[in-house]
Structures are given as structure tokens and as C-alpha cells.
Design a protein around this motif. Sequence first.
Motif, PDB file in Angstrom:
ATOM      1  N   LEU A  61       0.826  -1.190   0.000  1.00 19.80           N
ATOM      2  CA  LEU A  61       0.000   0.000   0.000  1.00 19.80           C
ATOM      3  C   LEU A  61       0.864   1.244   0.000  1.00 19.80           C
ATOM      4  O   LEU A  61       1.882   1.324   0.683  1.00 19.80           O
ATOM      5  CB  LEU A  61      -0.917   0.026   1.225  1.00 19.80           C
ATOM      6  N   GLU A  62       0.454   2.244  -0.774  1.00 18.26           N
ATOM      7  CA  GLU A  62       1.145   3.530  -0.765  1.00 18.26           C
ATOM      8  C   GLU A  62       0.744   4.298   0.494  1.00 18.26           C
ATOM      9  O   GLU A  62      -0.433   4.329   0.867  1.00 18.26           O
ATOM     10  CB  GLU A  62       0.770   4.336  -2.010  1.00 18.26           C
ATOM     11  N   VAL A  63       1.712   4.885   1.150  1.00 18.56           N
ATOM     12  CA  VAL A  63       1.455   5.670   2.352  1.00 18.56           C
ATOM     13  C   VAL A  63       1.770   7.119   2.040  1.00 18.56           C
ATOM     14  O   VAL A  63       2.859   7.432   1.551  1.00 18.56           O
ATOM     15  CB  VAL A  63       2.323   5.192   3.540  1.00 18.56           C
ATOM     16  N   LYS A  64       0.828   8.009   2.291  1.00 18.45           N
ATOM     17  CA  LYS A  64       1.096   9.423   2.029  1.00 18.45           C
ATOM     18  C   LYS A  64       0.428  10.283   3.096  1.00 18.45           C
ATOM     19  O   LYS A  64      -0.621   9.919   3.637  1.00 18.45           O
ATOM     20  CB  LYS A  64       0.606   9.823   0.641  1.00 18.45           C
ATOM     21  N   GLY A 101      -2.951   3.594   0.959  1.00 21.83           N
ATOM     22  CA  GLY A 101      -3.605   3.239  -0.289  1.00 21.83           C
ATOM     23  C   GLY A 101      -4.534   4.333  -0.784  1.00 21.83           C
ATOM     24  O   GLY A 101      -4.425   5.499  -0.406  1.00 21.83           O
ATOM     25  N   GLU A 102      -5.476   3.946  -1.623  1.00 21.20           N
ATOM     26  CA  GLU A 102      -6.437   4.875  -2.208  1.00 21.20           C
ATOM     27  C   GLU A 102      -7.779   4.763  -1.481  1.00 21.20           C
ATOM     28  O   GLU A 102      -8.078   3.727  -0.886  1.00 21.20           O
ATOM     29  CB  GLU A 102      -6.638   4.563  -3.695  1.00 21.20           C
ATOM     30  N   ASP A 130     -16.800   4.095  -1.632  1.00 22.80           N
ATOM     31  CA  ASP A 130     -17.845   4.661  -0.791  1.00 22.80           C
ATOM     32  C   ASP A 130     -17.386   5.942  -0.088  1.00 22.80           C
ATOM     33  O   ASP A 130     -18.110   6.502   0.736  1.00 22.80           O
ATOM     34  CB  ASP A 130     -18.326   3.630   0.240  1.00 22.80           C
ATOM     35  N   GLY A 131     -16.169   6.407  -0.402  1.00 19.26           N
ATOM     36  CA  GLY A 131     -15.716   7.679   0.147  1.00 19.26           C
ATOM     37  C   GLY A 131     -14.905   7.573   1.418  1.00 19.26           C
ATOM     38  O   GLY A 131     -14.488   8.584   1.977  1.00 19.26           O
ATOM     39  N   TRP A 132     -14.628   6.356   1.905  1.00 22.97           N
ATOM     40  CA  TRP A 132     -13.852   6.170   3.129  1.00 22.97           C
ATOM     41  C   TRP A 132     -12.450   5.702   2.778  1.00 22.97           C
ATOM     42  O   TRP A 132     -12.238   5.017   1.772  1.00 22.97           O
ATOM     43  CB  TRP A 132     -14.529   5.159   4.046  1.00 22.97           C
ATOM     44  N   ASP A 177      -2.849   1.124 -11.253  1.00 16.21           N
ATOM     45  CA  ASP A 177      -1.577   1.705 -10.834  1.00 16.21           C
ATOM     46  C   ASP A 177      -1.719   3.227 -10.866  1.00 16.21           C
ATOM     47  O   ASP A 177      -2.166   3.805 -11.861  1.00 16.21           O
ATOM     48  CB  ASP A 177      -0.457   1.256 -11.777  1.00 16.21           C
ATOM     49  N   LEU A 178      -1.344   3.886  -9.769  1.00 16.24           N
ATOM     50  CA  LEU A 178      -1.577   5.327  -9.643  1.00 16.24           C
ATOM     51  C   LEU A 178      -0.837   6.119 -10.708  1.00 16.24           C
ATOM     52  O   LEU A 178      -1.384   7.077 -11.270  1.00 16.24           O
ATOM     53  CB  LEU A 178      -1.162   5.797  -8.247  1.00 16.24           C
TER      54      LEU A 178
END
Length: 415
Positions: free
Chosen positions: A3-6, A36-37, A41-43, A222-223
Amino acid sequence: MELEVKPVKALAGYAPDPPVAGVLTFAKSDVFFMYGEPEDDGWARGEFNSKLGWFPFSYVVGWEEQLEAETEAEQMERAMSKYVEVEKEQIEAEKEAEKKEGIDYESADRNEVELVLNQLLVNRGEQTDKGPGAISTGATFLKSKIKKLGGTSTPSSPNIIPPVPSTAPPTKTRKRKLFGGVSLAEIKELEGNNMPEIVTLLCGHIVAYCIDADGLFRLSPDLNQLTNFIDLLEDSTPNSGFEVDTELDPAVPAGALKKFFRELDDPLLTFDHHDEFLAAGQLPEGVQRTLEMRRVVETLPEQNIEILKYLCKFLKLVSSHSDKNQMGVRNLGIVFGPTLLRSREISVAGNLFAQEVLRVMIDHYDAVFEGATPTPPAAAAAPAAPAAATPTPVSSSGDSIPAATTEQQPADNTS
């Protein structure tokens, strides 16, 4: 996949009352991490104060995006604040040593202040007509003055302030804006049609090349690929015959289609009609619910009706391939319902009924959009007569998809 962490920054505080287990609470301007992304559902999942949990994605903005949006003055102010904070402990440690030096800072020449300010401009990348001479002396003078005012500074690390460009970074110019809060009216004004080109382009590509892809619309793209693809879309001239790469990962065009609808400034089913659609979705399964759904749809703006009809026909076609893509009507409702029927406030219960609203529109497409007579559930569940013809699915472009054939069994000639 890792997972990408930002980092993200809260645009507003969020604190459910009463608290909900597994949901993060935070105040405005708090900075924490997102994993992640966000879900459809917006969460989104994140971590704040060493606690893992969910939070509403609409309440935050990416920290890097926040920095890009800051003005030069705001960036300089933030940099100076950080500079003061980092140097505070070091200055305190130097106090005693400086007292023993017996230096009279008050007698320092006033021109040294200009030299120090000049050095700050150099650090920011700005041109100046002042020379760099006596900078260390000037920094010492500035340090003493700031300390007398209760602040901090130090000559030992003059470049701790990150360089800030003299002008704001150039904004990317696009031939058209398709994401990030655009309205359907703006797209119509640019393209001259009710139907956005991006919708027909992506749906057509998916039908032609991706409709059997396993996990279509569920798997995240992929982002970097998605970002590059969106750049290409917005850089293209409207109605220029833009073509999607046939070798592109199916998750990319599918993700772009979801993102387009998710980021409209007013959702396709509109904020104003939100409560009416939810009320219709909560009615018992049957003719009355289908008729009420059709009534509410007909109150939408003309452009919205045309797009919704096209999209639901497309999703009905996608669901007809659920044996391969695993995206039946219910799964499509889970993915697209909360996207098309967003509310101004995050509501988990509302998202559940939004899924049901879209399921009814897909399942009862002919009754909702074509004026056909709704079929009662009991009649719909009855087995078809042996001689009844199997309906042939039709794509959004009007092309028929051949029905699956079965191998003819040899006649039984045994007596």
C-alpha cells in the motif's frame, strides 16, 4: 501489492458522536497518514496518533497538494516557523556560552541587518544587488535580535530554510478540464454535446477490449498509469478522435471512468435529488418502487438523464458478462451507487441505499428509462416458456453481442 502511504491534512475536524469503533477522529489542520487509495464509498484507511482506522476522504487534502496550493508568502511563513522550531533547543544550549563571550550585540552596525535579509533572499532564489560579505557577522546579529524578541535563530546552519521560488510554480495548462470538480454544464459548453466525450470514449473502449476482465471496476489501477492517462485525456482536443491504447491495463480506463463521476462538482443524480432517490430505494421490491424510481429520474436535468441512461445501459451490458468479470448487478451497485448518488455529508447508511438505487436502475432498465411496464417480482421469477427467445444483449453503441450457443445433442434413437 504494498500500500502507498502518504500524508494528508484535515480540511475540517471529524469526531463522530458517539465515537465509532475503528473510525479516526481528528481536528482541522491535523496531519496524518493515509494507506492506499480511498474506497468507492468515500472512506479511506489511515493512521493518526498511533491508531489505525477509517476516515472520510472528503475531509482531507493531500499534504503535497496543500503545499502546491500555498502562496509564496505562506510557504515562507511556514518555513520560517519550522526554522524557529527546529533551532529552539540548540539556541537554548548556546545561551550560557554566549553570555561568557561578553559580546555587545547592540553596538552592531545597522547595515548588518540588510546583509542578513539579503542572504534570506538568496536562499529563496531571488536576485539581489547586495554582496555576500559579512554574512556570518550579520547572522550573529540577527540571532541576537531575534533572541531578545523571544524568537530563535543561528548562524551555524543558514541554509536550513528550504529554498522557495520567487514566483509560484507554473500551473499546468490543459486543453480541457475533466476531473477535480468540473461541472457537466462546463463540459457541454466546451464540447457542444450533452454526452461528455470521455464517457462514450471509456465505455466504448471497455466494451471492446476490457469487458471480460476479472475484477473490472473493483481492482484499483496503478496510480502512475492512471495519472498519466488522465493527463493525456485532458491534453487532448475535444472531439479530435482520441484513441485509448488497446494494451492499457483494464483497471486504468475503468478507474478513470469512476474518477470522472466521483469528482463531478454535483453528482450525476444531483445533491438536490439525493433524498428522493434514497426514499425510492427504500421502498419494498416491486412495481411501485420501479415506478417511483422512474418518476424521480424524470425530474433530473435533461443532460443528467441522457448520461444516466447511457451509463446504466452500459453497466447492464457489463453485468451480462459477470460469469467472467465477476461484476454482477449487485457488485456494480456497490461500486457506482455511492459515486453517482453522493450526499453533502458522509453517510454509511446512505451509501447502502445508494447501492440499491443503482441496482434497480440496472435490473429494471427498460421500465425506468424506456417506459416499459414494470414486471412484478413473482412474474419476473417465473420460468420462461420453452419456446421463448433468449434476449440478445446490446452494447452501448447498438451492436448486438451474439448469445452463447450450446452444442446440439444427438437424437436418442434407442427404442
